[in-house]
Design a protein around this motif. Structure first.
Motif, mmCIF file in Angstrom:
data_model
loop_
_atom_site.group_PDB
_atom_site.id
_atom_site.type_symbol
_atom_site.label_atom_id
_atom_site.label_comp_id
_atom_site.label_asym_id
_atom_site.label_seq_id
_atom_site.Cartn_x
_atom_site.Cartn_y
_atom_site.Cartn_z
ATOM 1 N N ALA A 89 32.275 44.391 39.146
ATOM 2 C CA ALA A 89 31.935 45.703 38.579
ATOM 3 C C ALA A 89 31.119 44.791 37.319
ATOM 4 C CB ALA A 89 33.108 46.381 37.680
ATOM 5 N N GLN A 92 27.892 43.797 39.002
ATOM 6 C CA GLN A 92 26.895 44.968 39.483
ATOM 7 C C GLN A 92 26.250 45.706 38.391
ATOM 8 O OE1 GLN A 92 29.595 48.540 39.955
ATOM 9 N NE2 GLN A 92 28.140 49.399 41.201
ATOM 10 N N ASP A 93 27.110 45.583 36.977
ATOM 11 C CA ASP A 93 26.474 46.074 35.969
ATOM 12 C C ASP A 93 25.206 45.328 35.598
ATOM 13 O OD1 ASP A 93 28.207 48.030 35.266
ATOM 14 O OD2 ASP A 93 29.288 46.673 33.804
HETATM 15 FE FE LIG Z 1 29.488 49.060 37.038
#
Ligand SMILES: [Fe+2]
Ligand SMILES: [Fe+2]
Ligand SMILES: [Fe+2]
Lengths: 332, 251
Positions: A89, A92-93
């Motif tokens: 996550a 991905q950010d």
């Molecule tokens: Fe994310």
């Protein structure tokens, strides 16, 4: 992540080109900035302002996308479900940040495709820290915590700058960065207070990363010239040394608190001046690494170049579809 | 209820999701456009999350902790289909794999939503909502690229031809098939396969791609019984690299 770079956000010579600007428009532009107004894409802006902003936002975008690589290689090795999902996550950010920033830079007239081409050709730069290797999981954690921490210092300052689209992108980015900071801190604490193996891994990673971290904010102010106009235009919001001091103020105590040591015997806060003193970072090395001669420059760009080449058929296909649908703007 | 049969089914589902989630996450930094890096990462996170929920069901049935189950078994102990363990290859392969797998997975969880094993039915009702988006994503890209340039159509067609035998491996039955059906846990692989064929055919019909005649395609079986390609063990070694450094540690 990751703050705009460093030596390259400063023009090599005294700013030129202002003689071509309409003096009245220029005066109004400066007055607006002085009043704290934001400049929007369709507003008048001096060519030099546009050029500096493109360079800065583009470098920031490249830093996000290249910066996703060293931590990205640890997604497949992250220990346990919780870390694996959080690492995914987080990374991905960062790619999402690149996307936001490329869009912000595009409002100034350079396309994403052009920017990525310049990245691959080595024409435009990205944060020097991503040219250092991440040999262990602990290195990845140090980046998540301390490089993101540095980035926040930088970006919080820049979010108060004068260019509307960049400020708005930075506000969204900073909100996510604060999660990264928590994630990174938690991961580092787990290791620094864990088993002897974990503690050793973490200390070694911090030792490796401390010198690059110290150069993260760019060269010392005494070496930078001509930042005055960029400061007045609120392109550059805080000096490199100020950011570095702020970072040390905030994070040195936190690092020591969890039982890690910092590999700089000279590091101390001078109680009289209120300033941190430290071993002078190796600025020659910084210059060398930014200009392409770091341990991982070739590898990082090779990955990016391969991705561009392997995905070219997809972009050609999308372009064909778009042209068929009579859309003009190319997708990069 | 036949617990051995139930566990066998859960392992198949969980292992598929874990391994494909792991593979999809490898697209970080490598996608043809940034938006696809992000999409593959989102789906990877969902799949990891799905596998965790299924391993948790297994844990509640007496199996080890999810982390132990996921990070310490070796290839012969995995029940995933060989489809999910293949390397990511080019984007055409990864897209087609995603398309073929997620159509099956969505239908599988729709069928499981009425499973006689209520904890699984509950999980299935939750997951099928997310899987809908995965299928939507796959359909959008297959339709988009599958009707674009000759080059793209050829890439996808090649990927489809090469991937199909592995995709049919999704429907490999185990010795527990009859028990699973008799207990009302799951209506069975044949039923699922029929629905899947209809579902992918509908989408492919809107493209320039051709679905090969399935009677001419030999399915690649073995995964459900612990027979894997040479790609699975290295994947597992990589996944456990840090976890195994210090098994006593809390990471
Ligand atoms: Fe994310
Ligand atoms: Fe970021
Ligand atoms: Fe970040």
């Amino acid at each position: 992540m990751y703050g705009s770079v460093s030596t390259h956000d400063i023009p090599a010579q005294a700013p030129t080109g202002l003689e071509n600007e309409d003096p009245q428009l220029l005066a109004e532009f400066e007055a607006r900035i002085a009043r704290g107004e934001k400049i929007e894409p369709d507003d008048y802006m001096p060519a030099l302002y546009r050029k500096q902003l493109i360079r800065m936002i583009e470098q920031h975008a490249h830093s996000e996308i290249i910066g996703s690589l060293p931590e990205g290689t640890w997604i497949t090795r992250a220990p346990g479900f919780r870390r694996k999902m959080a690492q995914m996550a987080k990374v991905q950010d960062e790619v999402g940040h690149a996307q936001l920033l490329y869009s912000a830079a595009e409002t100034l007239g350079k396309t994403r495709e052009e920017m990525i081409t310049d990245l691959i050709n080595g024409k435009s730069k990205y944060s020097n820290v991503f040219n250092y290797p991440t040999p262990t999981w602990a290195d990845s954690n140090v980046i998540s915590w301390l490089i993101d921490a540095g980035a926040i210092v930088n970006q919080m300052a820049n979010a108060k700058g004068s260019y509307g689209p960049y400020c708005r992108a930075l506000e969204r980015i900073c909100a996510e960065e604060s999660f990264h900071l928590k994630y990174g801190h938690d991961a580092v604490v787990h290791m620094a207070t864990g088993t002897p193996t974990q503690r050793r891994m973490m200390q070694e990673a911090l030792n490796r990363w401390w010198p690059p971290i110290m150069t993260f904010f760019g060269p010392a102010d005494k070496m930078s010239q001509h930042t005055e106009i960029l400061m007045r235009w609120k392109v550059k919001m805080a000096s490199n040394d100020d950011c570095r001091q702020q970072f040390l103020d905030m994070y040195v105590p936190k690092i020591l608190e969890i039982g890690l040591t910092i590999p700089d015997p000279k590091l101390r806060k001078n109680e009289e001046t209120g300033k941190w003193e430290y071993t002078e970072p190796d600025w020659d090395e910084l210059r060398r690494v930014i200009n392409g001669d770091g341990p991982c420059n070739k590898e990082r760009l090779a990955v990016r170049r391969a991705a561009e080449e392997n995905g070219a058929w997809v972009r050609r296909a999308l372009q064909a579809k778009q042209q068929a649908a009579k859309h003009v703007r190319p997708l990069a | 209820m036949n617990t051995t049969a139930l566990k066998d089914l859960l392992y198949r589902l969980a292992d598929d999701q874990l391994i494909l989630g792991h593979r999809n996450s490898e697209w970080n930094g490598l996608g043809p456009i940034l938006e696809e890096d992000i999409a593959f990462s989102s789906m990877a996170q969902d799949k990891l999350g799905h596998s965790l929920q299924l391993y948790t069901l297994l844990h509640n049935l007496g199996e080890a902790e999810p982390d132990t189950v996921a990070f310490t078994r070796n290839a012969p102990q995995f029940h995933c289909t060989q489809l999910v363990e293949l390397p990511i290859g080019d984007y055409a392969f990864s897209l087609i794999r995603h398309f073929l797998y997620d159509h099956a997975e969505l239908l599988r969880f729709q069928l499981l939503a009425t499973s006689s094993y209520e904890p699984l039915a509950q999980v299935a009702r939750k997951l099928k909502g997310e899987l809908k988006y995965h299928v939507l994503h796959a359909n959008t890209w297959v339709k988009q690229l599958g009707t674009s340039t000759e080059e793209a159509i050829e890439m996808l067609q090649t990927a489809l031809n090469e991937t199909l035998p592995y995709a049919l491996g999704l429907f490999e039955k185990t010795e527990h098939e009859e028990a699973i059906i008799a207990d009302g846990i799951f209506p069975g692989e044949d039923e699922l396969k029929a629905q899947w064929l209809e579902s992918i055919s509908k989408v492919l019909a809107q493209t320039n791609l051709e679905l090969p005649d399935l009677s001419t395609v030999a399915p690649v079986y073995g995964g459900r019984h612990g027979e894997h390609t040479e790609h699975l063990q290295p994947l597992l070694d990589e996944m456990a690299e840090v976890f195994r450094l210090d098994p006593t540690a809390d990471w």
